[in-house]
Design an enzyme around this catalytic site. Sequence first.
Site, short mmCIF file in Angstrom:
data_model
loop_
_atom_site.label_atom_id
_atom_site.label_comp_id
_atom_site.label_asym_id
_atom_site.label_seq_id
_atom_site.Cartn_x
_atom_site.Cartn_y
_atom_site.Cartn_z
N SER A 98 55.50 69.62 74.15
CA SER A 98 54.22 69.06 74.56
C SER A 98 54.25 68.50 75.98
O SER A 98 53.24 68.55 76.68
CB SER A 98 53.76 67.98 73.58
OG SER A 98 54.67 66.91 73.56
N LEU A 124 55.68 69.72 78.61
CA LEU A 124 55.39 70.82 79.54
C LEU A 124 53.92 71.24 79.44
O LEU A 124 53.29 71.55 80.45
CB LEU A 124 56.28 72.03 79.25
CG LEU A 124 57.67 71.98 79.85
CD1 LEU A 124 58.44 73.22 79.46
CD2 LEU A 124 57.60 71.88 81.36
N LEU A 170 60.52 84.19 74.90
CA LEU A 170 59.43 83.28 75.21
C LEU A 170 58.53 83.90 76.27
O LEU A 170 59.00 84.60 77.16
CB LEU A 170 59.96 81.94 75.76
CG LEU A 170 61.00 81.22 74.93
CD1 LEU A 170 61.52 80.02 75.71
CD2 LEU A 170 60.42 80.78 73.61
N GLU A 171 57.24 83.64 76.19
CA GLU A 171 56.29 84.01 77.23
C GLU A 171 55.84 82.72 77.89
O GLU A 171 55.28 81.84 77.23
CB GLU A 171 55.11 84.77 76.63
CG GLU A 171 55.54 86.10 76.05
CD GLU A 171 54.89 86.39 74.71
OE1 GLU A 171 53.91 85.70 74.36
OE2 GLU A 171 55.37 87.29 74.02
#
Length: 77
Positions: free
Chosen positions: A21, A23, A47-48
């Site tokens: 959260s 970020l 991860l995207e």
Amino acid sequence: ARTLEHVTLPDYLCGHLEGRSKLAQAGVSVEQSSTFVEPGSNGTMVLEIYNVSDETIRLERGKKIAKLVLLRITDDF
């Protein structure tokens, strides 16, 4: 991007991968094609990462950007 961590789950654990959260509040979205990590998974997580803010945000190697919540699978009802 791929995580630095290599994850191996036994057949009795599954996981839920999500961005942090802190970020998200800065405007960095960490998403996954699938947030569910299957029992028996073995490898790194994909991860995207998107910067949706107007600011340049530098992510250093080793920065905590996601978390894996582990869940025990039982047949208890």
